[in-house]
Design an enzyme around this catalytic site. Structure first.
Site, PDB file in Angstrom:
ATOM      1  N   ALA A  21      37.956  44.151  50.930  1.00  0.00           N
ATOM      2  CA  ALA A  21      39.211  43.537  50.491  1.00  0.00           C
ATOM      3  C   ALA A  21      39.903  44.456  49.505  1.00  0.00           C
ATOM      4  O   ALA A  21      39.267  44.980  48.592  1.00  0.00           O
ATOM      5  CB  ALA A  21      38.929  42.191  49.846  1.00  0.00           C
TER       6      ALA A  21
ATOM      7  N   ASN B  94      35.454  46.451  37.696  1.00  0.00           N
ATOM      8  CA  ASN B  94      34.502  46.172  38.787  1.00  0.00           C
ATOM      9  C   ASN B  94      34.066  47.450  39.497  1.00  0.00           C
ATOM     10  O   ASN B  94      34.193  47.591  40.709  1.00  0.00           O
ATOM     11  CB  ASN B  94      35.071  45.143  39.780  1.00  0.00           C
ATOM     12  CG  ASN B  94      36.329  45.599  40.489  1.00  0.00           C
ATOM     13  OD1 ASN B  94      37.125  46.358  39.929  1.00  0.00           O
ATOM     14  ND2 ASN B  94      36.516  45.151  41.718  1.00  0.00           N
TER      15      ASN B  94
ATOM     16  N   LYS C   9      36.903  40.229  31.871  1.00  0.00           N
ATOM     17  CA  LYS C   9      37.295  39.814  33.206  1.00  0.00           C
ATOM     18  C   LYS C   9      36.218  38.937  33.825  1.00  0.00           C
ATOM     19  O   LYS C   9      35.050  39.338  33.912  1.00  0.00           O
ATOM     20  CB  LYS C   9      37.524  41.064  34.080  1.00  0.00           C
ATOM     21  CG  LYS C   9      37.888  40.784  35.535  1.00  0.00           C
ATOM     22  CD  LYS C   9      39.225  40.075  35.655  1.00  0.00           C
ATOM     23  CE  LYS C   9      39.495  39.619  37.079  1.00  0.00           C
ATOM     24  NZ  LYS C   9      40.236  40.580  37.857  1.00  0.00           N
TER      25      LYS C   9
ATOM     26  N   HIS D 206      39.668  36.051  38.010  1.00  0.00           N
ATOM     27  CA  HIS D 206      39.813  36.051  39.464  1.00  0.00           C
ATOM     28  C   HIS D 206      39.625  34.589  39.863  1.00  0.00           C
ATOM     29  O   HIS D 206      38.496  34.090  39.900  1.00  0.00           O
ATOM     30  CB  HIS D 206      38.786  36.960  40.146  1.00  0.00           C
ATOM     31  CG  HIS D 206      38.930  36.945  41.647  1.00  0.00           C
ATOM     32  ND1 HIS D 206      39.436  38.012  42.366  1.00  0.00           N
ATOM     33  CD2 HIS D 206      38.690  35.964  42.546  1.00  0.00           C
ATOM     34  CE1 HIS D 206      39.486  37.680  43.648  1.00  0.00           C
ATOM     35  NE2 HIS D 206      39.034  36.443  43.786  1.00  0.00           N
TER      36      HIS D 206
ATOM     37  N   HIS E  35      47.248  44.788  35.920  1.00  0.00           N
ATOM     38  CA  HIS E  35      46.028  44.571  36.732  1.00  0.00           C
ATOM     39  C   HIS E  35      45.955  45.681  37.768  1.00  0.00           C
ATOM     40  O   HIS E  35      46.665  45.655  38.771  1.00  0.00           O
ATOM     41  CB  HIS E  35      46.089  43.202  37.428  1.00  0.00           C
ATOM     42  CG  HIS E  35      44.894  42.911  38.298  1.00  0.00           C
ATOM     43  ND1 HIS E  35      44.294  41.669  38.330  1.00  0.00           N
ATOM     44  CD2 HIS E  35      44.191  43.679  39.173  1.00  0.00           C
ATOM     45  CE1 HIS E  35      43.287  41.683  39.180  1.00  0.00           C
ATOM     46  NE2 HIS E  35      43.208  42.909  39.715  1.00  0.00           N
TER      47      HIS E  35
ATOM     48  N   ASP F 229      47.370  44.799  41.251  1.00  0.00           N
ATOM     49  CA  ASP F 229      46.082  44.695  41.941  1.00  0.00           C
ATOM     50  C   ASP F 229      45.940  45.785  42.998  1.00  0.00           C
ATOM     51  O   ASP F 229      45.291  45.573  44.034  1.00  0.00           O
ATOM     52  CB  ASP F 229      45.889  43.299  42.558  1.00  0.00           C
ATOM     53  CG  ASP F 229      44.446  43.049  42.988  1.00  0.00           C
ATOM     54  OD1 ASP F 229      43.548  43.756  42.489  1.00  0.00           O
ATOM     55  OD2 ASP F 229      44.228  42.160  43.832  1.00  0.00           O
TER      56      ASP F 229
ATOM     57  N   HIS G 225      46.576  37.762  39.971  1.00  0.00           N
ATOM     58  CA  HIS G 225      47.023  37.829  41.385  1.00  0.00           C
ATOM     59  C   HIS G 225      47.144  36.451  42.046  1.00  0.00           C
ATOM     60  O   HIS G 225      46.470  36.157  43.006  1.00  0.00           O
ATOM     61  CB  HIS G 225      46.147  38.783  42.205  1.00  0.00           C
ATOM     62  CG  HIS G 225      44.652  38.636  42.101  1.00  0.00           C
ATOM     63  ND1 HIS G 225      44.011  37.432  42.093  1.00  0.00           N
ATOM     64  CD2 HIS G 225      43.677  39.576  42.012  1.00  0.00           C
ATOM     65  CE1 HIS G 225      42.718  37.618  42.007  1.00  0.00           C
ATOM     66  NE2 HIS G 225      42.485  38.916  41.951  1.00  0.00           N
TER      67      HIS G 225
ATOM     68  N   HIS H 262      40.545  51.592  48.867  1.00  0.00           N
ATOM     69  CA  HIS H 262      39.271  51.758  49.556  1.00  0.00           C
ATOM     70  C   HIS H 262      39.480  52.868  50.583  1.00  0.00           C
ATOM     71  O   HIS H 262      40.559  52.960  51.167  1.00  0.00           O
ATOM     72  CB  HIS H 262      38.882  50.475  50.309  1.00  0.00           C
ATOM     73  CG  HIS H 262      38.541  49.320  49.419  1.00  0.00           C
ATOM     74  ND1 HIS H 262      37.297  49.150  48.849  1.00  0.00           N
ATOM     75  CD2 HIS H 262      39.283  48.276  48.996  1.00  0.00           C
ATOM     76  CE1 HIS H 262      37.288  48.039  48.116  1.00  0.00           C
ATOM     77  NE2 HIS H 262      38.487  47.486  48.185  1.00  0.00           N
TER      78      HIS H 262
ATOM     79  N   HIS I  36      43.137  48.627  39.841  1.00  0.00           N
ATOM     80  CA  HIS I  36      41.829  49.242  40.090  1.00  0.00           C
ATOM     81  C   HIS I  36      42.041  50.743  40.226  1.00  0.00           C
ATOM     82  O   HIS I  36      42.642  51.203  41.191  1.00  0.00           O
ATOM     83  CB  HIS I  36      41.206  48.675  41.370  1.00  0.00           C
ATOM     84  CG  HIS I  36      41.036  47.189  41.316  1.00  0.00           C
ATOM     85  ND1 HIS I  36      39.876  46.600  40.857  1.00  0.00           N
ATOM     86  CD2 HIS I  36      41.874  46.176  41.619  1.00  0.00           C
ATOM     87  CE1 HIS I  36      40.011  45.285  40.889  1.00  0.00           C
ATOM     88  NE2 HIS I  36      41.220  44.995  41.342  1.00  0.00           N
TER      89      HIS I  36
HETATM   90  C1  NCD Z   1      39.829  44.113  44.570  1.00  0.00           C
HETATM   91  C2  NCD Z   1      38.981  45.382  44.698  1.00  0.00           C
HETATM   92  O1  NCD Z   1      38.922  45.976  45.790  1.00  0.00           O
HETATM   93  O2  NCD Z   1      38.405  45.806  43.697  1.00  0.00           O
HETATM   94  N1  NCD Z   1      40.141  43.647  45.886  1.00  0.00           N
HETATM   95  C3  NCD Z   1      41.108  42.760  46.219  1.00  0.00           C
HETATM   96  O3  NCD Z   1      41.186  42.399  47.396  1.00  0.00           O
HETATM   97  N2  NCD Z   1      41.968  42.291  45.341  1.00  0.00           N
HETATM   98  C4  NCD Z   1      39.083  43.107  43.745  1.00  0.00           C
HETATM   99  C5  NCD Z   1      39.921  41.966  43.215  1.00  0.00           C
HETATM  100  O4  NCD Z   1      40.903  42.174  42.478  1.00  0.00           O
HETATM  101  O5  NCD Z   1      39.600  40.815  43.494  1.00  0.00           O
HETATM  102 ZN    ZN Z   2      42.038  43.173  41.380  1.00  0.00          ZN
HETATM  103 ZN    ZN Z   3      40.530  39.695  41.906  1.00  0.00          ZN
END
Ligand code: NCD
Ligand code: ZN
Ligand code: ZN
Length: 365
Positions: free
Chosen positions: A284, A62, A120, A157, A34, A268, A195, A272, A36
């Site tokens: 987040a 996403n 997802k 999620h 998992h 996860d 997560h 950002h 991003h």
């Molecule tokens: C993730 C994101 O920034 O894409 N943020 C997070 O707090 N985990 C999205 C997610 O996995 O829910």
């Molecule tokens: Zn995530």
């Molecule tokens: Zn998530």
């Protein structure tokens, strides 16, 4: 899988005395189930950090706009491969973003593609870039039936977005309100509760059939919700689902280190730019890709369970996804190093977990 090899000084087993400085731990190369990786300017850093540690990665869809179709996943996969540093390797395992308009024929195309490994589910509004996501899961039931037929896993999620539910309770309420009915309706559908953050989730997964597994992040294993308010508001510890109380963290550590094949590594890692985190309405997501395996090693060392890290990081995930385990190996050395206070990323900076502080393990060069 070969057994992990431990080299003194100190030994790296389950004894009361942990490994000494300089001890080496060699294990089958892990995968991140998992992550991003983002797109555009952010992509290169996230890809480089992930490829340094992991052979494969389940890539979250996403983006803005999201990756909802197989042809979009193919194009995104090509951008990821193009962003790899010279000589680095990473196999991106693509996912599609489920919406109420996803079709069963897209599921069939996904299965036939060989590059899409899951769909997802995000509840609309739960987290980053979920405006287009699912409002009423029951509208997706025909597509979930197609996924069950095609044996394509559903990644969850697992939080409700009902504003009347306390934000710390949203995972536990999701289990009762959505996951239980989902499991009854689709007994053959493989699902990953992503997560997980609560004792309730650990117990739910343990009590469920083998069609349900869960990923656990390094940050939820290392931190409890006090870390959100340690001396002041800590935006870089803000992620969804939120960090929980210390007793929940203990339940997650017990699950990750307990040897059950139902739990596996999913960072996860969610970068950002700093300004988006240090804001009056901050995003987040916690960035851990720069030290992901090293942070998990700290958790397993503290639990006297370093011999179980390999199963969690390199065995259980491929077994669940029905992919071969990796053949090559990776070595960690018990040697502290200081995480930089910021990491440049595409003309911006991001603030990684442990910024300016020490991590106890590093990758062997
Ligand atoms: C993730 C994101 O920034 O894409 N943020 C997070 O707090 N985990 C999205 C997610 O996995 O829910
Ligand atoms: Zn995530
Ligand atoms: Zn998530």
């Amino acid at each position: 899988m070969e057994t992990p090899s431990f080299e003194a000084p100190g030994g790296v087993g389950r004894g009361a005395h942990g490994p000494g400085q300089g001890a080496r731990l060699t294990l089958t190369r892990p995968d991140d189930w998992h992550v991003h990786l983002r797109d555009g300017a952010m992509l290169a850093q996230a890809v480089a950090d992930t490829a340094r540690r992991f052979a494969r990665a389940i890539v979250m869809p996403n983006l803005d706009p999201p990756i909802g179709k197989v042809h979009e996943a193919l194009a995104y996969r090509a951008r990821i491969l193009a962003a790899l540093p010279a000589g680095a390797r990473l196999e991106p395992l693509m996912t599609l973003y489920l919406t109420e308009t996803t079709t069963s024929s897209e599921v069939a195309r996904a299965q036939a593609s060989g590059i899409v490994h899951a769909l997802k589910y995000y509840p609309a509004g739960a987290t980053t870039n979920t405006a287009h996501a699912v409002r009423d899961l029951r509208r997706c039931y025909p597509v979930l039936a197609a996924m069950e037929r095609h044996d394509l896993p559903l990644l969850l999620h697992g939080e409700v977005t009902d504003p009347s539910v306390d934000v710390f309770d949203r995972e536990a309420v999701f289990l009762e309100r959505h996951l239980s009915p989902l499991m009854r309706a689709f007994p053959g559908l493989r699902m990953v509760l992503e997560h997980i953050t609560t004792r309730a989730a650990v117990e739910f997964v343990n009590a469920s059939p083998d069609t349900l597994a869960a990923t656990i992040t390094a940050h939820h294993l290392l931190l409890d919700r006090n870390a959100l308010f340690d001396g002041g508001l800590r935006p870089h510890h803000y992620c969804r689902p939120l960090l929980k109380r210390a007793d929940h963290r203990a339940a997650l550590v017990a699950a990750a280190t307990g040897g059950s094949p139902k739990f596996f590594l999913g960072t996860d890692s969610a970068p950002h730019p700093r300004h988006a985190k240090e804001s009056s309405c901050g995003c987040a997501g916690i960035y851990t890709a720069h030290a992901a395996l090293e942070l998990y090693a700290e958790v397993f060392e503290k639990a006297h369970a370093l011999d179980r890290l390999e199963g969690f990081a390199s065995g259980n995930g491929p077994d669940f996804y029905r992919l071969p385990r990796n053949q090559d190996r990776i070595t960690l050395v018990k040697e502290p190093w200081r995480v930089p206070s910021t990491i440049p990323a595409g003309g911006d900076v991001l603030v990684p977990l442990r910024a300016g502080e020490v991590v106890g393990w590093r990758l062997a060069r």
